[in-house]
Design an enzyme around this catalytic site. Structure first.
Site, PDB file in Angstrom:
ATOM      1  N   SER A  44      63.179  52.264  33.297  1.00  0.00           N
ATOM      2  CA  SER A  44      62.622  51.948  31.972  1.00  0.00           C
ATOM      3  C   SER A  44      63.268  52.727  30.843  1.00  0.00           C
ATOM      4  CB  SER A  44      61.121  52.216  31.964  1.00  0.00           C
ATOM      5  OG  SER A  44      60.866  53.565  32.335  1.00  0.00           O
ATOM      6  N   ASP A 359      54.666  57.218  24.786  1.00  0.00           N
ATOM      7  CA  ASP A 359      53.509  56.706  25.528  1.00  0.00           C
ATOM      8  C   ASP A 359      53.081  57.620  26.678  1.00  0.00           C
ATOM      9  OD1 ASP A 359      55.504  56.381  27.399  1.00  0.00           O
ATOM     10  OD2 ASP A 359      55.459  54.186  27.416  1.00  0.00           O
ATOM     11  N   HIS A 362      57.470  57.769  28.382  1.00  0.00           N
ATOM     12  CA  HIS A 362      58.709  57.493  27.653  1.00  0.00           C
ATOM     13  C   HIS A 362      58.685  58.190  26.298  1.00  0.00           C
ATOM     14  CE1 HIS A 362      57.664  54.095  30.358  1.00  0.00           C
ATOM     15  NE2 HIS A 362      58.903  54.326  30.786  1.00  0.00           N
TER      16      HIS A 362
END
Ligand SMILES: *[C@@H]1O[C@H](CO)[C@@H](O)[C@H](O)[C@H]1NC(C)=O
Ligand SMILES: *[C@@H]1O[C@H](CO)[C@@H](O)[C@H](O)[C@H]1NC(C)=O
Ligand SMILES: *[C@@H]1O[C@H](CO)[C@@H](O)[C@H](O)[C@H]1NC(C)=O
Ligand SMILES: *[C@@H]1O[C@H](CO)[C@@H](O)[C@H](O)[C@H]1NC(C)=O
Ligand SMILES: *[C@@H]1O[C@H](CO)[C@@H](O)[C@H](O)[C@H]1NC(C)=O
Length: 382
Positions: A44, A359, A362
């Protein structure tokens, strides 16, 4: 013979012209002329829409990255980026004068010609080790089984459609930049989230590094070796972030002894774990350089540039180091059961650029931009 001779002298002329052109364009964008394409693998940290596309094509529930406030700072639309804006790979593409890398999934069947400047295979949730191996270690799979090897296999399948002959493909790879990660962070994350202890997770480190570089075990072909055999020459291989400062882990290990925290509020033993992974990775990359003298490998240090932000946040305009921008309460404004972008979490802080963490797992675009700047400097020194 004559045709060969003239075509080779033509080729020489072409090389000279290309070289002059490279010098000219280098005045504008230094590395644009150096790389034909960028191929990216990872999770990600580098996913520019793959998990979103996979979820759509399998009619699965869309990832939370599909929804606002993800993308609020830069893209202002549904993205699939786990961030308020651009990722490190986006900033690198910009710095190289490239368009943003298209995700492989979602575009592969439609317009392979849009992969002219590169493709991104990174899938959020991806691991370095494969799902069945991790499952055997008692670490269950999560959002995807598209591990590093699976991504590299997709690349191998795609490659013939990007070039005309095997010589042409080798040339394409020779002139391309391979961004090999970040990958491996999830193997550890999943382990910690599954309640494995640090000793068990440290045992994964050589395995993770091995699957990326594989100079530990000569017999096995690793993902980098595989790409080297195909003709790849230039690699950018990122290490792990200082996960001891990550709000998700700070929340999970909340209330640890005072002496387990460093002066910046991060968990020392977890940061030491990241350093351990990074040291082993660099050591193995060193061996790979010796074994393949023609290969250029840049270790992309994600750890120290990020750590600098925790040490001197003011210098770069950060106000919140350990609290999450898009979060929902608790000491670090992080709750593992409520993800940013989920129906119950549509809000984020007023100014994401003053937060390091987006978040909880990340980072914000502001953080990625500073890390990318440091990485780009390393790439320029190649
Ligand atoms: C998974 O990884 C293990 C260890 O690297 C390997 O032995 C095994 O063949 C892999 N399985 C699949 C399905 O790729
Ligand atoms: C991953 O899982 C899907 C089902 O969720 C399966 O169809 C696919 O074959 C798996 N891929 C690999 C490489 O294991
Ligand atoms: C997770 O593992 C289970 C069984 O081990 C499998 O059925 C499922 O497809 C896997 N899911 C993913 C996303 O890999
Ligand atoms: C950082 O800035 C804040 C005000 O924005 C100030 O209170 C704090 O003392 C500064 N810290 C350092 C280490 O300069
Ligand atoms: C996290 O959210 C869940 C669901 O709303 C709630 O039950 C739980 O108490 C929250 N945890 C913390 C630490 O705030």
């Amino acid at each position: 013979m004559a045709t060969f001779a003239s075509s080779s002298s033509l080729k020489q002329k072409f090389i000279i012209v290309s070289f002059l052109f490279a010098i000219l364009t280098s005045l504008h964008s230094p590395l644009n002329a150096c790389f034909a394409s960028v191929f990216s693998f990872g999770d990600s940290i580098a996913d520019t829409g793959n998990l979103l596309a996979i979820s759509r094509s399998e009619s699965r529930q869309l990832p939370t990255s599909a929804f606002p406030p993800n993308g609020r700072t830069f893209f202002h639309r549904l993205t699939g980026w786990f961030c308020d804006g651009r990722l490190i790979i986006d900033f690198l593409a910009e710095a190289l004068g490239f368009p943003f890398l298209p995700p492989y999934f979602g575009s592969k069947n439609e317009r392979p010609e849009q992969f002219g400047k590169g493709v991104n295979f990174a899938v959020a949730g991806a691991t370095a080790l494969n799902s069945s191996f991790l499952a055997k270690k008692g670490i269950p799979n999560h959002s995807t089984n598209i591990s590093l090897e699976v991504q590299v296999n997709f690349f191998k399948d795609l490659l013939p459609s990007l070039c005309l002959s095997s010589t042409d493909c080798k040339e394409l790879l020779r002139t391309s930049l391979i961004a090999m990660g970040e990958i491996g962070g999830n193997d550890y994350n999943y382990g910690f989230w599954a309640g494995k202890n640090i000793k068990e997770i440290r045992e994964l480190v050589p395995l993770v590094v091995d699957i990326i570089t594989s100079s530990i075990n000569n017999i096995k072909i690793s993902n980098m070796q595989e790409l080297i055999e195909l003709g790849a020459v230039t690699f950018l291989v990122p290490g792990n972030f200082p996960i001891g400062c990550s709000p998700s882990f700070l929340t999970q290990f909340q209330g640890s002894d005072k002496d387990e925290y460093d002066p910046f509020g991060c968990l020392t033993w977890l940061n030491q774990f990241s350093e351990h992974h990074n040291e082993l990775l660099q050591k193995e990359l060193g061996k790979l350089r010796i074994r393949h003298p023609g290969i250029k490998i840049v270790y992309a240090d994600y750890y120290n540039p990020t750590m600098r932000l925790y040490r001197s946040p003011n210098r770069s305009g950060f106000k919140e180091t350990l609290k999450v921008c898009c979060g929902s309460g608790g000491p670090y404004n992080y709750n593992t059961s409520i993800s940013c972008g989920s129906p119950s979490l549509k809000r984020s802080c007023n100014d994401p650029s003053s937060y390091i963490s987006w978040d909880g797992i990340h980072y914000t675009e502001a953080t990625y931009k500073l890390v990318a700047t440091a990485v780009f400097e390393e790439l320029m020194n190649l």
